[in-house]
Each structure stands twice: as structure tokens, then as C-alpha cells.
Motif scaffolding. Structure first.
Motif, mmCIF file in Angstrom:
data_model
loop_
_atom_site.group_PDB
_atom_site.id
_atom_site.type_symbol
_atom_site.label_atom_id
_atom_site.label_comp_id
_atom_site.label_asym_id
_atom_site.label_seq_id
_atom_site.Cartn_x
_atom_site.Cartn_y
_atom_site.Cartn_z
ATOM 1 N N GLY A 183 0.828 -1.210 0.000
ATOM 2 C CA GLY A 183 0.000 0.000 0.000
ATOM 3 C C GLY A 183 0.858 1.254 0.000
ATOM 4 O O GLY A 183 0.548 2.231 -0.682
ATOM 5 N N SER B 289 -4.110 4.866 -3.029
ATOM 6 C CA SER B 289 -3.410 3.911 -2.154
ATOM 7 C C SER B 289 -4.350 3.378 -1.080
ATOM 8 O O SER B 289 -4.260 2.198 -0.717
ATOM 9 C CB SER B 289 -2.180 4.563 -1.525
ATOM 10 N N VAL C 56 2.168 1.657 -3.471
ATOM 11 C CA VAL C 56 1.140 2.221 -4.354
ATOM 12 C C VAL C 56 0.983 3.714 -4.074
ATOM 13 O O VAL C 56 0.808 4.514 -5.000
ATOM 14 C CB VAL C 56 -0.199 1.464 -4.182
ATOM 15 N N PHE C 57 1.076 4.108 -2.794
ATOM 16 C CA PHE C 57 1.007 5.530 -2.461
ATOM 17 C C PHE C 57 2.155 6.292 -3.119
ATOM 18 O O PHE C 57 1.948 7.354 -3.709
ATOM 19 C CB PHE C 57 1.037 5.725 -0.946
#
Length: 113
Positions: free
Chosen positions: A62, A105, A65-66
Motif C-alpha cells: 500500500g 493507495s 502504491v502511495f
């Protein structure tokens, strides 16, 4: 002591864009290594992929993805500032880019967990 230019909100966008680019550049060799393991050592790759089922790995994904979203939307923000007419909405565009990054995210983490 914080330097005056570093307290400006757009400096934070500049900093996040540079840090996210650096972090993604550091991640890519490991990603390519895992992809090559899928071809050359499938058993080892399967073990590593099973490791990704842990909650901490999903949270780290995560974060990745952020970083990707921050870098992408930061780049879009820079392109907009470069090619669109100048306006006083630069802080709004920056805030929207960071908000979209959190949304992307956050959606990924909620779906992955």
C-alpha cells in the motif's frame, strides 16, 4: 530552523515527488529480480509470493502504491503547471494531487487486506 521556502506547501509537493521517485527507483531492481526468479527459479518465487500474504507486506505494498500515485499525480501536476496557463490554483492542484494519491493507495490497501 525551517528555511522560509521549505515552509511553502508547494515545496512539500516538490519534496514528495523527488522522494517518491527515488524510492521507486530503489524498488525496481528488486521487482525485476522477482520477475526473473519466476522464470529461472519458480519454487523460490512461489515461496516469496506466499510471503506477500502477510499483513505487513500488504501494508508495505500500500505504501508502494502511495509512492507510485504521489509520483504520478505529482508529474501530472508539473505538466499542468508547465503547459497550462498560469493561475493562482497551484496550491489547489497540489492538494488535489496528494488527495488522489491517498485515495488510490487507500483503495488498494482496503481491497488487499
Amino acid at each position: 530552523m525551517i528555511r522560509p521556502h521549505r515552509s511553502h506547501p508547494l515545496w512539500l509537493a516538490y519534496f514528495l515527488h523527488r522522494v517518491s521517485g527515488l524510492a521507486l527507483a530503489l524498488f525496481l531492481p528488486f521487482h525485476f529480480l522477482l520477475l526473473s526468479m519466476v522464470i529461472s527459479q519458480p519454487q523460490t518465487a512461489d515461496a516469496l509470493l506466499r510471503f506477500t500474504d502477510h499483513l505487513t507486506v500488504k501494508l508495505a505494498e500500500g505504501g508502494l502504491v502511495f509512492l507510485l500515485a504521489v509520483h504520478f499525480f505529482g508529474g501530472v501536476r508539473l505538466l499542468a503547471l508547465e503547459f497550462l496557463p498560469w493561475s493562482g490554483k497551484r496550491k489547489t492542484i497540489t492538494a488535489a494531487a496528494i488527495a488522489f494519491a491517498f485515495f488510490v493507495s487507500g483503495s488498494f490497501v482496503l481491497r488487499a487486506v
